[in-house]
Design an enzyme around this catalytic site. Structure first.
Site, PDB file in Angstrom:
ATOM      1  N   THR A 115       2.939   3.441  -7.791  1.00 44.26           N
ATOM      2  CA  THR A 115       3.992   2.951  -6.889  1.00 44.26           C
ATOM      3  C   THR A 115       4.720   4.097  -6.194  1.00 44.26           C
ATOM      4  O   THR A 115       5.207   3.940  -5.078  1.00 44.26           O
ATOM      5  CB  THR A 115       4.981   2.073  -7.689  1.00 44.26           C
ATOM      6  N   SER A 143      -2.413   2.735 -11.160  1.00 41.54           N
ATOM      7  CA  SER A 143      -2.819   3.277 -12.459  1.00 41.54           C
ATOM      8  C   SER A 143      -3.700   2.343 -13.295  1.00 41.54           C
ATOM      9  O   SER A 143      -4.375   2.819 -14.215  1.00 41.54           O
ATOM     10  CB  SER A 143      -1.623   3.794 -13.251  1.00 41.54           C
ATOM     11  N   THR A 153       3.097   3.748 -13.298  1.00 45.92           N
ATOM     12  CA  THR A 153       3.763   3.564 -14.593  1.00 45.92           C
ATOM     13  C   THR A 153       2.936   2.732 -15.582  1.00 45.92           C
ATOM     14  O   THR A 153       3.100   2.869 -16.786  1.00 45.92           O
ATOM     15  CB  THR A 153       5.127   2.864 -14.409  1.00 45.92           C
ATOM     16  N   ASP A 154       2.067   1.841 -15.039  1.00 47.51           N
ATOM     17  CA  ASP A 154       1.391   0.879 -15.926  1.00 47.51           C
ATOM     18  C   ASP A 154       0.614   1.535 -17.064  1.00 47.51           C
ATOM     19  O   ASP A 154       0.662   1.075 -18.206  1.00 47.51           O
ATOM     20  CB  ASP A 154       0.425  -0.001 -15.110  1.00 47.51           C
TER      21      ASP A 154
HETATM   22  N1  ASP Z   1       1.192  -0.951 -10.684  1.00 48.33           N
HETATM   23  C1  ASP Z   1       1.750   0.360 -10.496  1.00 48.33           C
HETATM   24  C2  ASP Z   1       0.825   1.384 -11.107  1.00 48.33           C
HETATM   25  O1  ASP Z   1       0.846   1.581 -12.302  1.00 48.33           O
HETATM   26  C3  ASP Z   1       3.085   0.402 -11.124  1.00 48.33           C
HETATM   27  C4  ASP Z   1       3.827   1.672 -10.955  1.00 48.33           C
HETATM   28  O2  ASP Z   1       3.355   2.703 -10.516  1.00 48.33           O
HETATM   29  O3  ASP Z   1       5.022   1.635 -11.294  1.00 48.33           O
HETATM   30  O4  ASP Z   1       0.101   2.019 -10.377  1.00 48.33           O
END
Ligand code: ASP
Length: 332
Positions: free
Chosen positions: A9, A52, A85-86
């Protein structure tokens, strides 16, 4: 200082339909962060630009190589990695286990995309660079920084689907904080270990057991060409009786490494319960107890360890003997 960008993100924008998508120029945001160049001279390397959930063990391995190479350069004080973050905690733990250096690695991300009000990406990068540039960050291995909290890769997990304060270390708390321009460490993890590896075993499954589980899913793994499995059990490390039988079949009939962890976010699994399916029964049947790491982290560790050794007793020791009770190779 090197910033390695992986995507997530932090490199995404909102499309006209209001949905969030990867942005090809996502890393340009880093160049525009005010005050960054005053902390360190920055080199940006784009490793990937993927959400991710697209990360693979092979990508983690390649990323680890890249980070190890960069840290060997004399004028590189540390590396910051941006990531979604995932699955960030998995890549962070992979790096923690496989980067062999005293120099800091700080992984960061954002919960809000680039053009969202109150986006947290630039601040998280700025604070991560502060940590990676700080002499006090040496010897902490790979850390995760969001929301000005510094967490240990082994301990941290994503706890909230949407909030910027999503990363926590249940049972531990943060290693430290960034307060304005000051980096403060409160403590150090004493149970870290790094492995020098040339390969990993990618065919490691993660199976969460459930009430009424008859063990059929586990018994399918060999046909699907999995070579090892982490089973996430209940409480202190207990599973339904048919699951215990399936685990024993994998260990003793097929020679598969089977690691047991708990779905509880805090505490170790231990050979306490001797009933059929209890931790003591499972250990007697050859299952390895995975201590307090989560299922996803135990899987990362098993992939790394199987690239390092196939010896069952060494695997058992690496999982079961707490660090304070054995000699370590890289004890920073
Ligand atoms: N769906 C995103 C990812 O992990 C979430 C994020 O980056 O916060 O790429």
């Amino acid at each position: 200082m090197v910033i390695v960008a992986c995507g997530g993100t932090i490199a995404m924008v909102k499309a006209p339909d209001g949905k969030v998508v990867p942005f090809a120029q996502g890393n340009a945001m880093i160049d525009e962060i005010q005050g960054l160049s005053e902390i360190a001279e920055i080199e940006i390397v784009e490793f990937s630009n993927v959400p991710s959930p697209y990360m693979t063990p092979k990508m983690m391995f390649d990323l680890s190589r890249l980070v190890n190479e960069k840290l060997q350069e004399e004028d590189v004080a540390g590396v910051v990695v941006t990531h979604g973050t995932d699955t960030l905690e998995e890549t962070a733990y992979f790096l923690d286990l496989t980067v062999v250096s005293e120099k800091p690695v700080v992984m960061t991300a954002s919960m809000r995309n680039i053009n969202e009000l109150g986006t947290d990406g630039p601040r998280n990068v700025l604070s991560s660079v502060r940590v990676a540039a700080s002499p006090t960050a040496k010897g902490h291995g790979t850390m995760v920084l969001l929301n000005d909290e510094i967490h240990a890769a082994r301990e941290v997990t994503k706890t909230y689907t949407s909030n910027v304060a999503t990363f926590e270390s249940p049972g531990y708390g943060p290693l430290g904080i960034v307060d304005e321009d000051t980096v403060i460490f409160f403590r150090k993890s004493l149970v870290r270990r790094s492995y020098e590896i040339d390969s990993i075993e990618e065919r490691v499954a993660l199976i969460k057991t459930f009430t009424g589980d008859n063990g059929e899913i586990l018994r399918l793994l060999p046909a699907l060409e999995y070579r090892a499995v982490v089973v996430e059990g209940f409480g202190r490390g207990n599973v339904p009786p048919p699951v215990a039988d399936a685990m024993e079949y994998l260990v003793n009939s097929l020679g598969m490494p089977v690691i047991l962890v708990s779905r509880c976010p805090k505490g170790r699994v231990l050979d306490v319960y001797a009933y059929r399916g209890g931790g003591a029964d499972l250990k007697k049947r050859g299952v390895i107890l995975g201590q307090e790491v989560s299922g996803q982290k135990a899987r990362i560790k098993l992939m790394v360890l199987l690239g390092w050794t196939e010896d069952r007793e060494v695997l058992r020791k690496e999982f079961e003997v707490p660090m304070g009770q054995r000699r370590v190779i890289y004890d920073f």
